[in-house]
Scaffold this motif. Sequence first.
Motif, PDB file in Angstrom:
ATOM      1  N   SER A   1      46.438  40.908  54.373  1.00 48.64           N
ATOM      2  CA  SER A   1      46.918  39.870  55.285  1.00 48.64           C
ATOM      3  C   SER A   1      46.922  40.274  56.755  1.00 48.64           C
ATOM      4  N   GLY A   2      46.603  41.503  57.063  1.00 49.85           N
ATOM      5  CA  GLY A   2      46.682  41.925  58.457  1.00 49.85           C
ATOM      6  C   GLY A   2      46.032  43.264  58.694  1.00 49.85           C
ATOM      7  N   PRO A   3      46.309  43.836  59.862  1.00 47.88           N
ATOM      8  CA  PRO A   3      45.670  45.106  60.213  1.00 47.88           C
ATOM      9  C   PRO A   3      46.136  46.260  59.314  1.00 47.88           C
ATOM     10  N   THR A   4      45.267  47.217  59.176  1.00 50.59           N
ATOM     11  CA  THR A   4      45.569  48.427  58.406  1.00 50.59           C
ATOM     12  C   THR A   4      46.657  49.222  59.105  1.00 50.59           C
ATOM     13  N   ILE A   5      47.544  49.802  58.320  1.00 54.41           N
ATOM     14  CA  ILE A   5      48.625  50.633  58.860  1.00 54.41           C
ATOM     15  C   ILE A   5      48.160  52.079  58.789  1.00 54.41           C
ATOM     16  N   ARG A   6      47.955  52.692  59.950  1.00 51.48           N
ATOM     17  CA  ARG A   6      47.443  54.060  60.017  1.00 51.48           C
ATOM     18  C   ARG A   6      48.449  55.038  60.599  1.00 51.48           C
ATOM     19  N   SER A   7      49.495  54.536  61.185  1.00 50.94           N
ATOM     20  CA  SER A   7      50.451  55.366  61.910  1.00 50.94           C
ATOM     21  C   SER A   7      51.630  55.755  61.012  1.00 50.94           C
TER      22      SER A   7
END
Length: 100
Positions: A77-83
Amino acid sequence: MPELVRDFAVESIVTAAHDLDEMVDLLTLTRPYERSEGMNMACKVATLPLRDAVAVVVEDWADDKFRQLSAVIVRPSGPTIRSFEEILHLYGKAEMSPSL
């Protein structure tokens, strides 16, 4: 320049609104010495709810800092979480909100 500020504000609102029960893919990056011919840099670990994915990274991988810091959560549903900081923030939200 004002348009850039507005775009940033909208993006931070979008990334702040996560469905903790959304099914996501949890990936981890391989260590440089683990790579061989034909191996990808990212390896899928599991598909699970976002709430559980952040718990795995923060709780289960606590003794492996490289793995913790190389966690990637892919949301449809949205941007990848990389942090890792964003994962910690979501972990805090998941701890405060009841699961269904």
